[in-house]
Design an enzyme around this catalytic site. Structure first.
Site, PDB file in Angstrom:
ATOM      1  N   ARG A 100       0.817  -1.231   0.000  1.00 20.38           N
ATOM      2  CA  ARG A 100       0.000   0.000   0.000  1.00 20.38           C
ATOM      3  C   ARG A 100       0.845   1.275   0.000  1.00 20.38           C
ATOM      4  O   ARG A 100       0.318   2.365  -0.189  1.00 20.38           O
ATOM      5  CB  ARG A 100      -0.953   0.019   1.191  1.00 20.38           C
ATOM      6  CG  ARG A 100      -0.250   0.001   2.541  1.00 20.38           C
ATOM      7  CD  ARG A 100      -1.253   0.101   3.683  1.00 20.38           C
ATOM      8  NE  ARG A 100      -0.588  -0.053   4.986  1.00 20.38           N
ATOM      9  CZ  ARG A 100      -1.181   0.219   6.132  1.00 20.38           C
ATOM     10  NH1 ARG A 100      -2.435   0.659   6.164  1.00 20.38           N
ATOM     11  NH2 ARG A 100      -0.547   0.062   7.285  1.00 20.38           N
ATOM     12  N   HIS A 170      -8.519  -3.806   2.705  1.00 18.10           N
ATOM     13  CA  HIS A 170      -8.824  -3.195   4.007  1.00 18.10           C
ATOM     14  C   HIS A 170      -9.810  -2.022   3.833  1.00 18.10           C
ATOM     15  O   HIS A 170      -9.486  -0.880   4.169  1.00 18.10           O
ATOM     16  CB  HIS A 170      -7.497  -2.713   4.598  1.00 18.10           C
ATOM     17  CG  HIS A 170      -7.516  -2.307   6.034  1.00 18.10           C
ATOM     18  ND1 HIS A 170      -8.266  -1.266   6.516  1.00 18.10           N
ATOM     19  CD2 HIS A 170      -6.825  -2.777   7.108  1.00 18.10           C
ATOM     20  CE1 HIS A 170      -8.043  -1.120   7.816  1.00 18.10           C
ATOM     21  NE2 HIS A 170      -7.187  -2.006   8.200  1.00 18.10           N
ATOM     22  N   ASP A 214     -12.179  -4.554  16.957  1.00 18.37           N
ATOM     23  CA  ASP A 214     -11.109  -5.011  16.065  1.00 18.37           C
ATOM     24  C   ASP A 214     -11.158  -6.529  16.081  1.00 18.37           C
ATOM     25  O   ASP A 214     -10.617  -7.172  16.968  1.00 18.37           O
ATOM     26  CB  ASP A 214      -9.756  -4.497  16.567  1.00 18.37           C
ATOM     27  CG  ASP A 214      -8.660  -4.653  15.516  1.00 18.37           C
ATOM     28  OD1 ASP A 214      -7.559  -4.113  15.745  1.00 18.37           O
ATOM     29  OD2 ASP A 214      -8.926  -5.304  14.488  1.00 18.37           O
ATOM     30  N   GLU A 273     -13.240  -5.984   6.006  1.00 16.52           N
ATOM     31  CA  GLU A 273     -12.091  -6.303   5.152  1.00 16.52           C
ATOM     32  C   GLU A 273     -12.146  -7.744   4.657  1.00 16.52           C
ATOM     33  O   GLU A 273     -12.263  -8.671   5.458  1.00 16.52           O
ATOM     34  CB  GLU A 273     -10.807  -6.060   5.949  1.00 16.52           C
ATOM     35  CG  GLU A 273     -10.739  -4.652   6.541  1.00 16.52           C
ATOM     36  CD  GLU A 273      -9.748  -4.526   7.675  1.00 16.52           C
ATOM     37  OE1 GLU A 273      -8.726  -5.259   7.649  1.00 16.52           O
ATOM     38  OE2 GLU A 273     -10.001  -3.728   8.590  1.00 16.52           O
TER      39      GLU A 273
END
Ligand code: TA6
Length: 302
Positions: A100, A170, A214, A273
């Site tokens: 990325r 993501h 998360d 994701e």
């Protein structure tokens, strides 16, 4: 490094593309189709926007996102590759891999007969990336822009020994209000709860939000939906070649510490994701190609 003049020369006839320099040396590709518009930064082949006609943006981008070479962009669709999260053994390697934050090349751009646009990218590996990834491999990333957004990540092992591959699209989705939002389709799945010492739990019913979340859902089936009553829509997410689904919202405290979330940005985003992470990391045999796709479609609710 691709220059904007080179792109303009190569894609002169592509009337559905325009090239902009968002910051010095930071090129973005703007794509317009009859169904939707999109923007893709050349660094990381990073989709930073997708908006179907008549809809609010589907992909969230922080108002405080930074566009600087080598710096990850807060929002959009960061490509986590060739590992997800921290590197398994090298603490100094970048979280979520290097894909990325390195330059990519636009290999092809076509307008299909049905009006969708298809772009194909590959990473321009540099010495630092090769040092962190000493495996013979090729990787291609396809972006299909139409009534749906379809992303396809294909990794081929071109060497003579197997290697492990972790990856994620993501994606940051735009929502009206995290407190009213839920995610359907993960009921009964086991997940690793990263805000509770990585304990493993089982999902009961829809996923709802109350502060930082998360989670890495394991063995997921490739279909879930973000139910957004505030924006009166559901974002349908279908995937192939993915066994994990990561759900993340930093909550107010962590978002404020990150410095690039903007004011209360966490209220209007959720990451869902499409991934292969944790137990679901892929072992790619010599000569084998692994393809992971994610498809996003907006369904109106009212
Ligand atoms: O996908 C969730 C996650 O792994 C979180 O733990 C958080 O670190 C998030 O990714 C963002 O990571 P980044 O490196 O983009 O700040």
């Amino acid at each position: 490094m691709t220059t904007i003049d080179e792109l303009k020369r190569r894609f002169t006839s592509a009337d559905f593309l325009s090239f902009v320099e968002k910051a010095p040396g930071f090129i973005a590709i703007e794509v317009k189709t009859a169904f939707s518009t999109a923007t893709i930064a050349l660094q990381g082949a990073h989709v930073t926007s997708w908006q179907p006609k008549g809809q609010k943006p589907v992909i969230w981008l922080s108002k405080a996102a930074k566009f600087a070479p080598g710096k990850s962009i807060r929002g959009g669709v960061p490509i986590c590759w060739p590992w997800f999260g921290p590197h398994a053994s090298e603490a100094g390697y970048p979280g979520h891999g290097f894909a990325r934050t390195i330059p990519w090349k636009l290999l092809e751009a076509q307008k299909l007969p049905d009006g969708r646009a298809r772009l194909l990218f590959e990473p321009a590996m540099n010495d630092a990336a090769r040092a962190q990834w000493p495996h013979a491999s090729t990787m291609r990333y396809g972006v299909m822009i139409g009534q749906e957004l379809v992303l396809a990540l294909a990794t081929k092992n071109t060497g003579s020994v197997p290697f492990q591959l972790g990856q994620a699209l993501h994606t940051y989705f735009q929502i009206g209000d995290i407190g009213q939002t839920s995610i359907a389709g993960l009921d009964g799945c086991t997940y690793i709860d990263k805000v509770a010492k990585a304990t493993r739990k089982k999902q009961k019913g829809a996923v709802t939000f109350n502060g930082e979340m998360d989670r890495v859902y394991l063995g997921t089936a490739g279909c879930c939906g973000i139910i957004d009553p505030a924006l009166k829509r559901t974002i349908l997410i279908t995937s192939t070649g993915s066994r994990s689904t990561v759900v993340w919202n930093p909550g107010a405290e962590k978002a404020a510490k990150m410095g690039d979330f903007g004011r209360q940005g966490e209220n209007n985003m959720v990451c869902v994701e499409t991934a292969n992470a944790a137990d679901d990391v892929i072992t790619l045999a010599p000569g084998e190609t692994h393809r992971m796709t994610a498809q996003y479609r907006v369904l109106r609710n009212g």
